[in-house]
Write a protein that holds these residues in place. Structure first.
Motif, PDB file in Angstrom:
ATOM      1  N   LEU A  54       0.830  -1.200   0.000  1.00  0.00           N
ATOM      2  CA  LEU A  54       0.000   0.000   0.000  1.00  0.00           C
ATOM      3  C   LEU A  54       0.868   1.255   0.000  1.00  0.00           C
ATOM      4  CD1 LEU A  54      -2.777   1.300   0.107  1.00  0.00           C
ATOM      5  CD2 LEU A  54      -2.698   1.088   2.598  1.00  0.00           C
ATOM      6  N   GLN A  55       1.957   1.238   0.757  1.00  0.00           N
ATOM      7  CA  GLN A  55       2.865   2.386   0.768  1.00  0.00           C
ATOM      8  C   GLN A  55       3.466   2.609  -0.613  1.00  0.00           C
ATOM      9  OE1 GLN A  55       5.585   1.473   3.937  1.00  0.00           O
ATOM     10  NE2 GLN A  55       4.322   2.485   5.473  1.00  0.00           N
ATOM     11  N   ILE A  56       3.853   1.551  -1.281  1.00  0.00           N
ATOM     12  CA  ILE A  56       4.404   1.676  -2.636  1.00  0.00           C
ATOM     13  C   ILE A  56       3.342   2.239  -3.574  1.00  0.00           C
ATOM     14  CG2 ILE A  56       5.217   0.357  -4.630  1.00  0.00           C
ATOM     15  CD1 ILE A  56       6.610  -1.521  -2.576  1.00  0.00           C
ATOM     16  N   LEU A  57       2.123   1.749  -3.473  1.00  0.00           N
ATOM     17  CA  LEU A  57       1.031   2.237  -4.313  1.00  0.00           C
ATOM     18  C   LEU A  57       0.766   3.714  -4.052  1.00  0.00           C
ATOM     19  CD1 LEU A  57      -1.218   1.641  -6.357  1.00  0.00           C
ATOM     20  CD2 LEU A  57      -2.666   1.031  -4.422  1.00  0.00           C
ATOM     21  N   LEU A  58       0.730   4.120  -2.785  1.00  0.00           N
ATOM     22  CA  LEU A  58       0.501   5.525  -2.451  1.00  0.00           C
ATOM     23  C   LEU A  58       1.630   6.415  -2.955  1.00  0.00           C
ATOM     24  CD1 LEU A  58      -0.935   5.207   1.161  1.00  0.00           C
ATOM     25  CD2 LEU A  58      -2.156   5.872  -0.912  1.00  0.00           C
ATOM     26  N   GLN A  59       2.860   5.947  -2.852  1.00  0.00           N
ATOM     27  CA  GLN A  59       3.987   6.717  -3.379  1.00  0.00           C
ATOM     28  C   GLN A  59       3.861   6.877  -4.882  1.00  0.00           C
ATOM     29  OE1 GLN A  59       7.359   4.524  -2.019  1.00  0.00           O
ATOM     30  NE2 GLN A  59       7.371   5.485  -0.006  1.00  0.00           N
ATOM     31  N   HIS A  60       3.455   5.826  -5.568  1.00  0.00           N
ATOM     32  CA  HIS A  60       3.294   5.895  -7.024  1.00  0.00           C
ATOM     33  C   HIS A  60       2.196   6.888  -7.386  1.00  0.00           C
ATOM     34  CE1 HIS A  60       2.212   4.570 -11.096  1.00  0.00           C
ATOM     35  NE2 HIS A  60       3.499   4.323 -11.187  1.00  0.00           N
ATOM     36  N   GLU A  61       1.102   6.889  -6.632  1.00  0.00           N
ATOM     37  CA  GLU A  61       0.016   7.832  -6.894  1.00  0.00           C
ATOM     38  C   GLU A  61       0.458   9.270  -6.626  1.00  0.00           C
ATOM     39  OE1 GLU A  61      -2.932   7.263  -8.316  1.00  0.00           O
ATOM     40  OE2 GLU A  61      -2.188   5.229  -8.600  1.00  0.00           O
ATOM     41  N   ARG A  62       1.240   9.479  -5.585  1.00  0.00           N
ATOM     42  CA  ARG A  62       1.741  10.823  -5.301  1.00  0.00           C
ATOM     43  C   ARG A  62       2.659  11.300  -6.407  1.00  0.00           C
ATOM     44  NH1 ARG A  62       3.089   9.255   0.772  1.00  0.00           N
ATOM     45  NH2 ARG A  62       1.003   9.448   1.621  1.00  0.00           N
ATOM     46  N   LYS A  68      12.912  11.722 -19.533  1.00  0.00           N
ATOM     47  CA  LYS A  68      11.515  11.716 -19.970  1.00  0.00           C
ATOM     48  C   LYS A  68      10.763  10.627 -19.213  1.00  0.00           C
ATOM     49  CE  LYS A  68      13.024  12.899 -24.596  1.00  0.00           C
ATOM     50  NZ  LYS A  68      13.197  12.381 -25.946  1.00  0.00           N
ATOM     51  N   MET A  69       9.528  10.920 -18.859  1.00  0.00           N
ATOM     52  CA  MET A  69       8.687   9.929 -18.190  1.00  0.00           C
ATOM     53  C   MET A  69       7.416   9.750 -19.006  1.00  0.00           C
ATOM     54  SD  MET A  69       7.182   9.781 -14.343  1.00  0.00           S
ATOM     55  CE  MET A  69       8.766   9.450 -13.613  1.00  0.00           C
ATOM     56  N   GLN A  70       7.087   8.498 -19.285  1.00  0.00           N
ATOM     57  CA  GLN A  70       5.870   8.164 -20.004  1.00  0.00           C
ATOM     58  C   GLN A  70       5.009   7.298 -19.105  1.00  0.00           C
ATOM     59  OE1 GLN A  70       7.210   6.178 -23.519  1.00  0.00           O
ATOM     60  NE2 GLN A  70       7.801   8.065 -24.546  1.00  0.00           N
ATOM     61  N   ARG A  71       3.738   7.593 -19.078  1.00  0.00           N
ATOM     62  CA  ARG A  71       2.816   6.823 -18.242  1.00  0.00           C
ATOM     63  C   ARG A  71       1.768   6.156 -19.116  1.00  0.00           C
ATOM     64  NH1 ARG A  71       3.629   7.628 -13.066  1.00  0.00           N
ATOM     65  NH2 ARG A  71       4.692   9.501 -12.394  1.00  0.00           N
ATOM     66  N   ASP A  72       1.598   4.874 -18.903  1.00  0.00           N
ATOM     67  CA  ASP A  72       0.513   4.119 -19.502  1.00  0.00           C
ATOM     68  C   ASP A  72      -0.385   3.644 -18.372  1.00  0.00           C
ATOM     69  OD1 ASP A  72       1.554   4.457 -22.039  1.00  0.00           O
ATOM     70  OD2 ASP A  72       2.698   2.588 -21.974  1.00  0.00           O
ATOM     71  N   GLU A  73      -1.413   2.907 -18.709  1.00  0.00           N
ATOM     72  CA  GLU A  73      -2.316   2.421 -17.671  1.00  0.00           C
ATOM     73  C   GLU A  73      -1.629   1.429 -16.737  1.00  0.00           C
ATOM     74  OE1 GLU A  73      -5.957   0.957 -19.231  1.00  0.00           O
ATOM     75  OE2 GLU A  73      -6.311   2.746 -20.423  1.00  0.00           O
ATOM     76  N   ALA A  74      -0.788   0.572 -17.293  1.00  0.00           N
ATOM     77  CA  ALA A  74      -0.205  -0.508 -16.496  1.00  0.00           C
ATOM     78  C   ALA A  74       1.228  -0.247 -16.067  1.00  0.00           C
ATOM     79  CB  ALA A  74      -0.257  -1.810 -17.280  1.00  0.00           C
ATOM     80  N   VAL A  75       1.934   0.651 -16.759  1.00  0.00           N
ATOM     81  CA  VAL A  75       3.357   0.796 -16.471  1.00  0.00           C
ATOM     82  C   VAL A  75       3.802   2.236 -16.702  1.00  0.00           C
ATOM     83  CG1 VAL A  75       4.150   0.199 -18.797  1.00  0.00           C
ATOM     84  CG2 VAL A  75       5.614  -0.289 -16.857  1.00  0.00           C
ATOM     85  N   SER A  76       4.779   2.653 -15.925  1.00  0.00           N
ATOM     86  CA  SER A  76       5.415   3.950 -16.134  1.00  0.00           C
ATOM     87  C   SER A  76       6.843   3.699 -16.587  1.00  0.00           C
ATOM     88  CB  SER A  76       5.429   4.759 -14.844  1.00  0.00           C
ATOM     89  OG  SER A  76       4.126   5.022 -14.420  1.00  0.00           O
ATOM     90  N   THR A  77       7.312   4.494 -17.555  1.00  0.00           N
ATOM     91  CA  THR A  77       8.647   4.310 -18.105  1.00  0.00           C
ATOM     92  C   THR A  77       9.454   5.581 -17.900  1.00  0.00           C
ATOM     93  OG1 THR A  77       7.752   2.855 -19.794  1.00  0.00           O
ATOM     94  CG2 THR A  77       9.957   3.708 -20.165  1.00  0.00           C
ATOM     95  N   LEU A  78      10.653   5.432 -17.378  1.00  0.00           N
ATOM     96  CA  LEU A  78      11.574   6.541 -17.212  1.00  0.00           C
ATOM     97  C   LEU A  78      12.696   6.346 -18.218  1.00  0.00           C
ATOM     98  CD1 LEU A  78      12.371   9.038 -15.504  1.00  0.00           C
ATOM     99  CD2 LEU A  78      13.788   7.492 -14.167  1.00  0.00           C
ATOM    100  N   GLU A  79      12.860   7.321 -19.101  1.00  0.00           N
ATOM    101  CA  GLU A  79      13.897   7.251 -20.129  1.00  0.00           C
ATOM    102  C   GLU A  79      14.947   8.313 -19.834  1.00  0.00           C
ATOM    103  OE1 GLU A  79      14.325   8.218 -24.879  1.00  0.00           O
ATOM    104  OE2 GLU A  79      12.386   7.590 -24.099  1.00  0.00           O
ATOM    105  N   VAL A  80      16.201   7.886 -19.727  1.00  0.00           N
ATOM    106  CA  VAL A  80      17.305   8.802 -19.465  1.00  0.00           C
ATOM    107  C   VAL A  80      18.262   8.721 -20.639  1.00  0.00           C
ATOM    108  CG1 VAL A  80      19.172   9.400 -17.895  1.00  0.00           C
ATOM    109  CG2 VAL A  80      17.072   8.421 -16.984  1.00  0.00           C
TER     110      VAL A  80
END
Length: 87
Positions: free
Chosen positions: A20-28, A62-74
Motif C-alpha cells: 500500500l505504501q508503494i502504491l501511495l507513493q506511485h500515486e503521489r 523523460k517519463m511516459q505513463r501508460d495504464e499498467a506501467v510507467s517508463t523513465l527514459e534517461v
C-alpha cells in the motif's frame, strides 16, 4: 530469533502495508510528475558530474505513463573522449 521462526507463516499485514505504501507513493508521483522529472534530472546530473565533466544540456529525462506501467527514459550524451573529473 530462533530456528523455529523460519517455519512460521509470514503475516500478510506487513506485506500488505508495504504494498500500500508503494502504491501511495506511485500515486503521489503521478500527481507531481513534472516536478519528479525535474528533480530526477538534477539528481542524475549531480551523480554523473562527480565522475565525468558533462554539460547540463546533454542530459534528457523523460517519463511516459501508460495504464499498467510507467517508463523513465534517461538519455545522456557523453563526450568523446570522456573527460574524467579531477579527484
Amino acid at each position: 530469533m530462533t530456528i523455529f521462526d523460519f517455519f512460521r507463516p509470514t503475516r500478510s499485514a506487513p506485506v500488505a502495508r508495504d504494498r500500500l505504501q508503494i502504491l501511495l507513493q506511485h500515486e503521489r508521483v503521478s500527481a507531481g510528475a513534472s516536478d519528479l522529472v525535474a528533480i530526477l534530472r538534477e539528481e542524475i546530473l549531480a551523480v554523473i558530474s562527480r565522475h565525468v565533466d558533462i554539460p547540463s544540456d546533454k542530459v534528457q529525462v523523460k517519463m511516459q505513463r501508460d495504464e499498467a506501467v510507467s517508463t523513465l527514459e534517461v538519455e545522456i550524451e557523453l563526450p568523446n573522449p570522456i573527460r574524467r573529473r579531477a579527484a
